[in-house]
Design an enzyme around this catalytic site. Structure first.
Site, PDB file in Angstrom:
ATOM      1  N   ASP A   1     -18.185  17.677  -6.549  1.00 27.58           N
ATOM      2  CA  ASP A   1     -17.860  17.955  -7.957  1.00 27.58           C
ATOM      3  C   ASP A   1     -17.522  16.706  -8.770  1.00 27.58           C
ATOM      4  O   ASP A   1     -17.120  15.677  -8.236  1.00 27.58           O
ATOM      5  CB  ASP A   1     -16.719  18.980  -8.067  1.00 27.58           C
ATOM      6  CG  ASP A   1     -15.467  18.575  -7.277  1.00 27.58           C
ATOM      7  OD1 ASP A   1     -15.595  17.871  -6.255  1.00 27.58           O
ATOM      8  OD2 ASP A   1     -14.364  18.979  -7.696  1.00 27.58           O
TER       9      ASP A   1
ATOM     10  N   GLU B   1     -13.463  19.933  -5.181  1.00 25.86           N
ATOM     11  CA  GLU B   1     -12.327  19.250  -4.556  1.00 25.86           C
ATOM     12  C   GLU B   1     -11.270  18.907  -5.594  1.00 25.86           C
ATOM     13  O   GLU B   1     -10.088  18.832  -5.294  1.00 25.86           O
ATOM     14  CB  GLU B   1     -12.803  17.963  -3.856  1.00 25.86           C
ATOM     15  CG  GLU B   1     -11.721  17.286  -2.997  1.00 25.86           C
ATOM     16  CD  GLU B   1     -10.713  16.450  -3.792  1.00 25.86           C
ATOM     17  OE1 GLU B   1      -9.526  16.432  -3.421  1.00 25.86           O
ATOM     18  OE2 GLU B   1     -11.122  15.827  -4.793  1.00 25.86           O
ATOM     19  N   GLU B   2     -11.726  18.709  -6.860  1.00 21.48           N
ATOM     20  CA  GLU B   2     -10.825  18.166  -7.884  1.00 21.48           C
ATOM     21  C   GLU B   2      -9.928  19.205  -8.538  1.00 21.48           C
ATOM     22  O   GLU B   2      -9.035  18.848  -9.298  1.00 21.48           O
ATOM     23  CB  GLU B   2     -11.658  17.486  -8.996  1.00 21.48           C
ATOM     24  CG  GLU B   2     -12.459  16.280  -8.536  1.00 21.48           C
ATOM     25  CD  GLU B   2     -11.604  15.020  -8.356  1.00 21.48           C
ATOM     26  OE1 GLU B   2     -10.374  15.107  -8.515  1.00 21.48           O
ATOM     27  OE2 GLU B   2     -12.177  13.962  -8.049  1.00 21.48           O
TER      28      GLU B   2
HETATM   29 ZN   LIG Z   1     -10.815  12.481  -7.553  1.00 16.39          ZN
HETATM   30 ZN   LIG Z   2     -12.330  12.314  -4.971  1.00 21.62          ZN
END
Ligand SMILES: [Zn+2]
Ligand SMILES: [Zn+2]
Ligand SMILES: [Zn+2]
Ligand SMILES: [Zn+2]
Lengths: 401, 403
Positions: free
Chosen positions: B83, B141-142
């Site tokens: 992402d 992930e963010e």
């Molecule tokens: Zn990051």
């Molecule tokens: Zn990262």
């Protein structure tokens, strides 16, 4: 004096119904501070109809009328404020505000109507009036910097020997009058503080200077100004009423904004507070590697009643209303820009009881269901007239020593 | 000597130009967390073209590919995140973001490209590999709660003996691989605190309960948690990042809203944090007659690398890149949801140096001018392949055939 009292009572009776209807008209058509256009027009037109008054408008929405009595003497100023508040009325009365979101929730409609009643009564008693009366219909009491200081700057206090004002009080029983010599209402000043740290990732405190934590220390340490730095016998409020900082969970903000108010009765404390506050702000921010902006805005001074004037008025009111009708008023940390007039002439400011728990008239001022018992209006008119006839003979160039 | 006598060198050499091209394509077409539709489609198409991989999509925007070796052995998972971030790119190169306001500013484009490269290399070596390799192309992930825990819930860690992930690092010199055993990324929890006093006129403190002053006391006293309440050897961050209260100069507000984050490496300390906070907040608010509500939300757990796996990976990478190519890195208080995988199998998360100050490549992650020296991609592929071959050759990792 018996004759004069009887004459006054007759004049009060003659204006009673009109004062109530003026108050209801004003209550239905409230206007915010500095926007009292229709209100001031209404006042001007009525005053013009009374005859014998010298009417002027020192500012766009204020009105001053002067009446020269048949007997030479000093000059007494009487003041009413006219502005309403940004509150949506919930009183349910048939003359409730027709101006949505604006409400006479402090009783200034009553003040204006009472002073109109006094004006008309005095025009009827002109030949017996020992001196001049200046009727000040002030705009913008509720909003800093306030109309009073503006009118003083326009010269409305020039040549005035004494000044009187009154405020309706929904928490004082109707029929009673509250007086106090000396401090009555607090000064009201505002401050704004910006704590400047270094923003950054909230996971890396070693790279930030945390404006939130430092602002919290500032608020906490400002309590020392009241608790440890000033005379414990001098009432003082330092309230931080706003603290805004940050926008995200994981970002330490670079700045925090604080704002609040300072209230006191004492000129000395009032003068010392900005320095004491800035010392705390400077020390705390310095201790943690931040910097700051500190702004202190002086607002209205404390209302402090002249003891001699107050006692003269108290004696007159006792004669008119009996000893039970006049009570000692407890000073309040609330503010009033009437203080601006007090800096120019001896004066007193008193409270006119308007509460009536049996009729559910119990809400405090600035409440959406604030109201008054309207019989307070006649009490107020009569009190102002009694005070006028008690004070005027004592004023002027050849007043008694 | 590696336990598997497999020379991946020619395959690695052969894929490097493609890895750079894939990274540039992804960099130009970034997508936000949970919206990686084109990215995951691109990944799926490449994987399908490699042959020999079983490709699936456990969630709408993630991709998992499974490579089954020619004989039994350990089952290894390799993970990349895909992402991008809501940042407007300020880089001027020709493959800068074409999706305004969205940018690969953390290097996940590089992670995806590297893992595609590793997948192609290992797919071509399949006949000579034992065990299995599961390639996890993770979404989101963010953005909390993060894609990792979602994929774990979908079963991507079932049967996995070891898991390896990597992150490009624009603060670590290109050519170097950073390793560390134990904690490398902190946990990241968030809290929302409401302090309720009694509002009223600011001139009448006796009839208000001042939530600004009490909120300030809470912030001040929360510092005791880090400074005086926990083992000084354990890293802990408690940041109050928002304080919102009041609207007017002369009105004391009735409510103050505070928001912040808690970071720790030690899971036990992390577990205790809300209870310690509750004690301080409860004490301070009750001391002044206010009430409170603490809403503590768990985010990512700390990333704690397994010492044994880390040592095996470090050894393999050192052999591949030379001793100077592997450095020990310091833990960071930043968080990573790779920790979700580590709850299910031992593993390691290493860093791939991407900085090159000589070329002006030195901006931190999440910066609008972030980028990496692309030679880092080749180093990363070599490290991943070396680590994979090392771990696949470790019989004792194979829990299924243990004893
Ligand atoms: Zn990051
Ligand atoms: Zn990262
Ligand atoms: Zn008011
Ligand atoms: Zn008022």
């Amino acid at each position: 004096m018996k004759l004069a009292d009887r004459a006054l009572a007759a004049q009060v009776e003659a204006v009673r119904a009109d004062v109530v209807s003026w108050r209801r008209h004003l209550h239905a058509h409230p206007e915010l501070s500095y926007q009292e256009h229709e209100t001031s027009r209404f006042v001007r037109e009525l005053l013009a109809g009374f005859g014998g008054l010298d009417i002027s408008s020192p500012t766009p929405t204020s009105v001053v009328a002067e009446l020269v009595g048949g007997i030479p003497g000093g000059c007494l100023a009487l003041r009413a404020d006219m502005d309403a508040l940004p509150i949506t009325e919930e009183s349910g009365s048939e003359f409730a505000s027709q101006n949505h979101g604006v409400m006479h929730a402090c009783g200034h409609d009553g003040h204006t109507a009472m002073l109109l009643g006094v004006a008309r009564a005095l025009t009827g008693l002109r030949s017996q009036l020992p001196g001049r009366v200046r009727l000040v219909f002030q705009h913008a009491e509720e909003l800093a910097p306030g109309g009073a200081q503006e009118l003083v700057a326009q010269g409305v206090m020039d040549g005035v020997d004494a000044v009187i004002g009154a405020h309706l009080d929904s928490l004082l029983e109707v029929g009673r009058l509250g007086l106090v010599a000396g401090p009555m209402m607090a000064s009201s000043d505002e401050f704004a503080i910006t704590v400047r740290g270094v923003g950054g990732h909230a996971a890396e405190p070693e790279h930030t200077v945390d404006s939130v934590a430092i602002a919290a220390e500032v608020v906490t340490n400002l309590q020392y100004v009241v608790a440890r730095n000033t005379d414990p016998q001098q009432p003082l409020v330092v309230a931080v009423s706003k603290l805004q900082a940050g926008t995200a969970e994981n970002v330490t903000p670079g700045t925090a904004e604080l704002a609040g108010t300072v209230r006191t009765f004492s000129d000395g404390v009032r003068a010392a507070v900005p320095g004491l506050m800035e010392r705390v702000v400077r020390g705390i921010t310095q201790a943690h590697g931040a910097s700051y902006d500190f702004e202190f805005k002086y607002g209205s001074a404390a209302v402090v009643n002249d003891p001699v004037t107050t006692e003269r008025v108290r004696a007159a009111l006792r004669r008119t209303f009996g000893a039970d009708g006049v009570v000692d008023f407890q000073p309040t940390m609330g503010a009033e820009d009437f203080s601006a007039y007090q800096e120019r002439a001896p004066s007193t400011y008193f409270m006119v009881g308007a509460g009536n728990p049996e009729r559910g008239i119990i809400h405090p001022h600035h409440h959406a269901r604030f109201s008054i018992d309207e019989s307070a209006l006649s009490t107020g008119v009569q009190a102002l007239l009694s005070a006028t006839f008690a004070l005027l003979p004592q004023l002027g160039p050849d007043r008694p020593a | 000597m590696p336990r598997l006598a497999v020379d991946a060198g020619p395959e690695v050499e052969g894929v490097l130009a493609d890895v750079v091209a894939w990274r540039r394509h992804l960099h130009a077409h970034p997508e936000l967390s949970y919206q990686e539709h084109e990215t995951s489609r691109f990944v799926r198409e490449q994987l399908a073209a490699f042959g020999g991989l079983q490709v699936s999509a456990p969630t709408p925007t993630s991709v998992v590919a499974e490579l089954v070796g020619s004989r039994p052995g350990p089952r290894l998972a390799l993970r990349a995140d895909m992402d991008a971030l809501p940042i407007t790119e300020e880089n001027g190169f020709e493959f800068a973001s074409q999706n305004r306001g969205v940018m690969h500013a953390c290097g996940h484009d590089g992670h995806t490209a590297m893992l595609l490269g590793v997948a192609r290399v290992l797919a071509r070596l399949r006949a000579r590999l034992p065990g299995q390799v599961r390639f996890i192309f993770q979404h989101a992930e963010e953005l909390a709660p993060g894609g990792a825990q979602e994929l774990v819930a979908q079963g991507v860690m079932e049967g996995v003996d070891a898991v390896v992930g990597a992150h490009l690092d624009s603060m670590l010199e290109v050519g170097q691989i950073g390793v560390r055993s134990g904690a490398v990324n902190a946990s990241s929890d968030e809290f929302w605190l409401t302090i309720t006093g009694v509002g009223g006129h600011a001139a009448h403190p006796e009839s208000t309960v001042d939530c600004v002053a009490i909120g300030a006391q809470v912030v001040v006293n929360l510092q005791h948690l880090v400074a005086r309440n926990v083992d000084p050897r354990e890293a802990l961050v408690l940041s109050v990042t928002q304080f919102n209260s009041g609207t007017a100069e002369n009105v004391t507000p009735g409510v103050a809203e505070l928001v912040g984050t808690v970071r720790a490496f030690n899971q036990e300390l992390r577990q205790r944090a809300p209870e310690l906070m509750e004690r301080i907040i409860g004490g301070v608010t009750s001391a002044h007659g206010a009430s409170h509500r603490l809403d503590y939300r768990r985010g990512y757990a700390p990333v704690v690398n397994d010492p044994g796996i880390t040592e095996l990976v470090a050894r393999a990478v050192r052999r591949e890149l030379g001793a100077a190519g592997v450095v020990e890195v310091q833990p960071t208080m930043g968080a990573e949801d790779f920790s979700a995988y580590l709850q299910h199998a031992p593993g390691t998360f290493f860093r791939v140096g991407g900085s090159n100050p000589g070329l002006g490549i030195s901006h931190p992650h999440h910066h609008a001018e972030f980028t990496v020296d692309e030679t880092a991609l080749g180093v990363g592929v070599r490290a991943f392949v070396a680590a994979s071959l090392e771990l696949l050759g470790e019989r004792h990792l194979d829990r299924a055939n243990e004893g």
